[in-house]
Write a protein that holds these residues in place. Structure first.
Motif, PDB file in Angstrom:
ATOM      1  N   TRP A   1      56.949 162.201 -38.021  1.00 38.54           N
ATOM      2  CA  TRP A   1      57.294 161.177 -39.000  1.00 38.54           C
ATOM      3  C   TRP A   1      57.745 159.917 -38.261  1.00 38.54           C
ATOM      4  O   TRP A   1      58.543 159.995 -37.319  1.00 38.54           O
ATOM      5  CB  TRP A   1      58.407 161.667 -39.934  1.00 38.54           C
ATOM      6  N   SER A   2      57.242 158.769 -38.693  1.00 38.99           N
ATOM      7  CA  SER A   2      57.569 157.520 -38.008  1.00 38.99           C
ATOM      8  C   SER A   2      57.773 156.404 -39.018  1.00 38.99           C
ATOM      9  O   SER A   2      57.331 156.497 -40.169  1.00 38.99           O
ATOM     10  CB  SER A   2      56.439 157.148 -37.036  1.00 38.99           C
ATOM     11  N   ASP A   3      58.448 155.309 -38.592  1.00 35.44           N
ATOM     12  CA  ASP A   3      58.752 154.237 -39.538  1.00 35.44           C
ATOM     13  C   ASP A   3      57.845 153.027 -39.350  1.00 35.44           C
ATOM     14  O   ASP A   3      57.024 152.972 -38.419  1.00 35.44           O
ATOM     15  CB  ASP A   3      60.231 153.839 -39.459  1.00 35.44           C
ATOM     16  N   LEU A   4      58.016 152.055 -40.229  1.00 31.75           N
ATOM     17  CA  LEU A   4      57.119 150.900 -40.281  1.00 31.75           C
ATOM     18  C   LEU A   4      57.224 150.036 -39.037  1.00 31.75           C
ATOM     19  O   LEU A   4      56.235 149.479 -38.568  1.00 31.75           O
ATOM     20  CB  LEU A   4      57.434 150.071 -41.532  1.00 31.75           C
ATOM     21  N   ARG A   5      58.430 149.898 -38.479  1.00 28.19           N
ATOM     22  CA  ARG A   5      58.583 149.076 -37.283  1.00 28.19           C
ATOM     23  C   ARG A   5      57.782 149.624 -36.111  1.00 28.19           C
ATOM     24  O   ARG A   5      57.234 148.875 -35.305  1.00 28.19           O
ATOM     25  CB  ARG A   5      60.063 148.976 -36.908  1.00 28.19           C
ATOM     26  N   VAL A   6      57.710 150.948 -36.024  1.00 28.55           N
ATOM     27  CA  VAL A   6      56.969 151.587 -34.938  1.00 28.55           C
ATOM     28  C   VAL A   6      55.470 151.576 -35.216  1.00 28.55           C
ATOM     29  O   VAL A   6      54.655 151.268 -34.340  1.00 28.55           O
ATOM     30  CB  VAL A   6      57.456 153.037 -34.736  1.00 28.55           C
ATOM     31  N   LEU A   7      55.083 151.893 -36.440  1.00 24.54           N
ATOM     32  CA  LEU A   7      53.672 152.047 -36.775  1.00 24.54           C
ATOM     33  C   LEU A   7      52.962 150.727 -37.061  1.00 24.54           C
ATOM     34  O   LEU A   7      51.736 150.666 -37.003  1.00 24.54           O
ATOM     35  CB  LEU A   7      53.527 152.939 -38.013  1.00 24.54           C
ATOM     36  N   GLY A   8      53.727 149.688 -37.378  1.00 22.51           N
ATOM     37  CA  GLY A   8      53.127 148.463 -37.876  1.00 22.51           C
ATOM     38  C   GLY A   8      52.015 147.901 -37.024  1.00 22.51           C
ATOM     39  O   GLY A   8      50.978 147.458 -37.534  1.00 22.51           O
ATOM     40  N   ASP A   9      52.195 147.896 -35.701  1.00 22.40           N
ATOM     41  CA  ASP A   9      51.184 147.334 -34.811  1.00 22.40           C
ATOM     42  C   ASP A   9      49.892 148.139 -34.785  1.00 22.40           C
ATOM     43  O   ASP A   9      48.842 147.635 -34.394  1.00 22.40           O
ATOM     44  CB  ASP A   9      51.735 147.235 -33.388  1.00 22.40           C
ATOM     45  N   TRP A  10      49.972 149.419 -35.204  1.00 22.30           N
ATOM     46  CA  TRP A  10      48.802 150.297 -35.119  1.00 22.30           C
ATOM     47  C   TRP A  10      48.035 150.362 -36.434  1.00 22.30           C
ATOM     48  O   TRP A  10      46.875 150.791 -36.452  1.00 22.30           O
ATOM     49  CB  TRP A  10      49.251 151.712 -34.722  1.00 22.30           C
ATOM     50  N   LEU A  11      48.654 149.964 -37.513  1.00 20.00           N
ATOM     51  CA  LEU A  11      48.017 150.045 -38.820  1.00 20.00           C
ATOM     52  C   LEU A  11      47.356 148.717 -39.173  1.00 20.00           C
ATOM     53  O   LEU A  11      47.766 147.657 -38.716  1.00 20.00           O
ATOM     54  CB  LEU A  11      49.064 150.387 -39.890  1.00 20.00           C
ATOM     55  N   GLY A  12      46.347 148.783 -40.032  1.00 15.47           N
ATOM     56  CA  GLY A  12      45.721 147.569 -40.519  1.00 15.47           C
ATOM     57  C   GLY A  12      46.546 146.926 -41.626  1.00 15.47           C
ATOM     58  O   GLY A  12      47.598 147.438 -42.029  1.00 15.47           O
ATOM     59  N   GLU A  13      46.071 145.797 -42.132  1.00 16.47           N
ATOM     60  CA  GLU A  13      46.813 145.078 -43.162  1.00 16.47           C
ATOM     61  C   GLU A  13      47.033 145.924 -44.413  1.00 16.47           C
ATOM     62  O   GLU A  13      48.120 145.902 -44.995  1.00 16.47           O
ATOM     63  CB  GLU A  13      46.069 143.793 -43.540  1.00 16.47           C
ATOM     64  N   ALA A  14      46.014 146.654 -44.831  1.00 14.86           N
ATOM     65  CA  ALA A  14      46.125 147.412 -46.080  1.00 14.86           C
ATOM     66  C   ALA A  14      47.173 148.516 -45.964  1.00 14.86           C
ATOM     67  O   ALA A  14      48.076 148.619 -46.805  1.00 14.86           O
ATOM     68  CB  ALA A  14      44.772 148.006 -46.457  1.00 14.86           C
ATOM     69  N   GLU A  15      47.082 149.354 -44.935  1.00 12.31           N
ATOM     70  CA  GLU A  15      48.018 150.465 -44.822  1.00 12.31           C
ATOM     71  C   GLU A  15      49.431 149.986 -44.503  1.00 12.31           C
ATOM     72  O   GLU A  15      50.413 150.567 -44.970  1.00 12.31           O
ATOM     73  CB  GLU A  15      47.526 151.468 -43.776  1.00 12.31           C
ATOM     74  N   SER A  16      49.552 148.932 -43.705  1.00  9.30           N
ATOM     75  CA  SER A  16      50.885 148.363 -43.455  1.00  9.30           C
ATOM     76  C   SER A  16      51.497 147.857 -44.749  1.00  9.30           C
ATOM     77  O   SER A  16      52.684 148.071 -45.019  1.00  9.30           O
ATOM     78  CB  SER A  16      50.790 147.225 -42.440  1.00  9.30           C
ATOM     79  N   GLY A  17      50.680 147.176 -45.574  1.00 13.46           N
ATOM     80  CA  GLY A  17      51.175 146.662 -46.841  1.00 13.46           C
ATOM     81  C   GLY A  17      51.565 147.764 -47.797  1.00 13.46           C
ATOM     82  O   GLY A  17      52.592 147.689 -48.485  1.00 13.46           O
ATOM     83  N   LEU A  18      50.760 148.822 -47.863  1.00 18.07           N
ATOM     84  CA  LEU A  18      51.077 149.962 -48.721  1.00 18.07           C
ATOM     85  C   LEU A  18      52.369 150.646 -48.260  1.00 18.07           C
ATOM     86  O   LEU A  18      53.218 151.012 -49.084  1.00 18.07           O
ATOM     87  CB  LEU A  18      49.920 150.959 -48.712  1.00 18.07           C
ATOM     88  N   PHE A  19      52.515 150.821 -46.973  1.00 23.74           N
ATOM     89  CA  PHE A  19      53.711 151.447 -46.418  1.00 23.74           C
ATOM     90  C   PHE A  19      54.944 150.592 -46.723  1.00 23.74           C
ATOM     91  O   PHE A  19      55.983 151.099 -47.171  1.00 23.74           O
ATOM     92  CB  PHE A  19      53.532 151.629 -44.911  1.00 23.74           C
ATOM     93  N   ALA A  20      54.819 149.275 -46.528  1.00 24.83           N
ATOM     94  CA  ALA A  20      55.947 148.380 -46.800  1.00 24.83           C
ATOM     95  C   ALA A  20      56.347 148.415 -48.270  1.00 24.83           C
ATOM     96  O   ALA A  20      57.538 148.448 -48.608  1.00 24.83           O
ATOM     97  CB  ALA A  20      55.584 146.948 -46.394  1.00 24.83           C
ATOM     98  N   THR A  21      55.357 148.417 -49.166  1.00 25.70           N
ATOM     99  CA  THR A  21      55.648 148.480 -50.597  1.00 25.70           C
ATOM    100  C   THR A  21      56.354 149.784 -50.942  1.00 25.70           C
ATOM    101  O   THR A  21      57.323 149.802 -51.714  1.00 25.70           O
ATOM    102  CB  THR A  21      54.354 148.349 -51.414  1.00 25.70           C
ATOM    103  N   ALA A  22      55.887 150.890 -50.372  1.00 25.43           N
ATOM    104  CA  ALA A  22      56.497 152.193 -50.655  1.00 25.43           C
ATOM    105  C   ALA A  22      57.943 152.235 -50.181  1.00 25.43           C
ATOM    106  O   ALA A  22      58.833 152.692 -50.908  1.00 25.43           O
ATOM    107  CB  ALA A  22      55.689 153.305 -49.983  1.00 25.43           C
ATOM    108  N   VAL A  23      58.200 151.751 -48.979  1.00 24.90           N
ATOM    109  CA  VAL A  23      59.566 151.766 -48.435  1.00 24.90           C
ATOM    110  C   VAL A  23      60.505 150.945 -49.311  1.00 24.90           C
ATOM    111  O   VAL A  23      61.594 151.385 -49.694  1.00 24.90           O
ATOM    112  CB  VAL A  23      59.568 151.240 -46.983  1.00 24.90           C
ATOM    113  N   GLY A  24      60.079 149.726 -49.648  1.00 25.83           N
ATOM    114  CA  GLY A  24      60.932 148.849 -50.443  1.00 25.83           C
ATOM    115  C   GLY A  24      61.130 149.324 -51.868  1.00 25.83           C
ATOM    116  O   GLY A  24      62.250 149.304 -52.392  1.00 25.83           O
ATOM    117  N   LEU A  25      60.059 149.781 -52.503  1.00 26.54           N
ATOM    118  CA  LEU A  25      60.136 150.176 -53.905  1.00 26.54           C
ATOM    119  C   LEU A  25      60.941 151.470 -54.075  1.00 26.54           C
ATOM    120  O   LEU A  25      61.769 151.588 -54.992  1.00 26.54           O
ATOM    121  CB  LEU A  25      58.721 150.345 -54.459  1.00 26.54           C
TER     122      LEU A  25
END
Length: 313
Positions: A112-136
């Motif tokens: 399990w990993s967080d957005l700060r770590v994964l962000g550079d490896w994910l594309g715009e869509a998955e980063s955006g989905l992950f960010a929305t999930a974390v915040g919401l």
């Protein structure tokens, strides 16, 4: 005497010598191609169909999600996640609904990993989905009781609102605006600061939340003055980025200050602040590790894009 407009007073949209840089590219979380509309949120039959045919992003209480052996997001099957009562609809991507849902990492065989770590490896869509999930999901955790009458609330609109069971008041997810500003000298120096509690070599640009009744530009002036004791001019907008830690919108600016003025980092908030050369920043951007005591912010952040834009201009 003719009154000056706010843009004339603060230099909005203008630049001084050496100050006309832009972001090197759009922040990763700022351009998500995910589709979402009120029709998807409000119609129960549509939501039920989207749940059956969708994928689920599991997020634990620390904002982490499981990743597979290749380092990609490990989307779960809705059939393994119950009836979706506690899920939130993140949007539609590549013809499938994407959902977010609280889960526990305990007992999981996946990393399990967080957005700060994964962000550079994910594309715009998955980063955006992950960010929305974390915040919401973080907002739902904090909005379980009505602010007006204290009764319990229930999620509605596929997770995009909560309704009070006592007075029927509806609450919607909040976004807190925050300015983030790259302060430079109009030439080849930039001001970097280390927040109290950060690792010894982690530096970034200055940031702070907008207060009630305050403009974004006013926040830039106040926060820089409060955090390091300096006055700025030529405030110029650069771009923005959602930042779900826990629910911010980072609005990026550049501003100019005099490096000859003494720095006064505020006790308890800023551990240290220094003027750093353009060449030093360029070198630090080329490596994940520190360069002469300076490590750059993570690549997923707008701060990183701001520093790259300035350093490479």
């Amino acid at each position: 005497m003719t009154a000056r407009s706010d843009s004339e007073e603060i230099g909005f949209g203008r630049s001084t010598s050496g100050g006309g840089f832009q972001l090197d590219s759009s922040p990763l979380l700022a351009g998500s191609p995910v589709e979402l509309s009120d029709v998807h949120r409000d119609d129960p039959d549509t939501a039920a169909e989207l749940w059956r045919d969708g994928e689920v992003l599991l997020v634990d209480e620390y904002g982490r999600t499981p990743v597979d052996a290749e380092g990609s997001l490990a989307w779960a099957d809705p059939g393994d996640c119950g009836n979706g009562t506690n899920a939130v609809l993140l949007g539609l991507y590549q013809g499938r609904a994407r959902w977010g849902m609280r889960a526990s990492a305990r007992g999981s065989e996946l990393l399990w990993s967080d957005l700060r770590v994964l962000g550079d490896w994910l594309g715009e869509a998955e980063s955006g989905l992950f960010a929305t999930a974390v915040g919401l999901l973080a907002w739902h955790d904090r909005a379980r009781y009505c602010a007006l009458c204290g009764a319990g609330t229930n999620r509605i609109r596929s997770g995009w609102a909560r309704r009070c069971g006592g007075c029927w008041h509806e609450e919607y997810p909040r976004t807190d605006p925050s300015m983030i500003c790259l302060v430079h000298d109009g030439g080849d120096q930039v001001l970097l600061a280390r927040k109290a509690g950060w690792p010894e070599e982690r530096f970034s640009v200055l940031a702070g939340f907008v207060e009630m009744g305050e403009s974004l530009e006013g926040c830039v002036r106040r926060e820089v003055r409060e955090e390091v004791g300096m006055e700025v001019s030529d405030i110029r907008y650069l771009g923005s980025q959602p930042w779900p830690f826990p629910r911010s919108l980072m609005v990026g600016f550049a501003a100019v200050a005099d490096p000859e003025e003494p720095l006064h980092p505020v006790d308890g908030e800023i551990a240290e602040a220094h003027w750093v050369s353009r060449e030093h920043v360029r070198q630090a951007l080329e490596t994940d590790g520190p360069v002469r005591g300076v490590r750059m912010p993570p690549g997923i952040s707008i701060a990183y894009r701001m520093l790259r834009g300035w350093a490479l201009s």
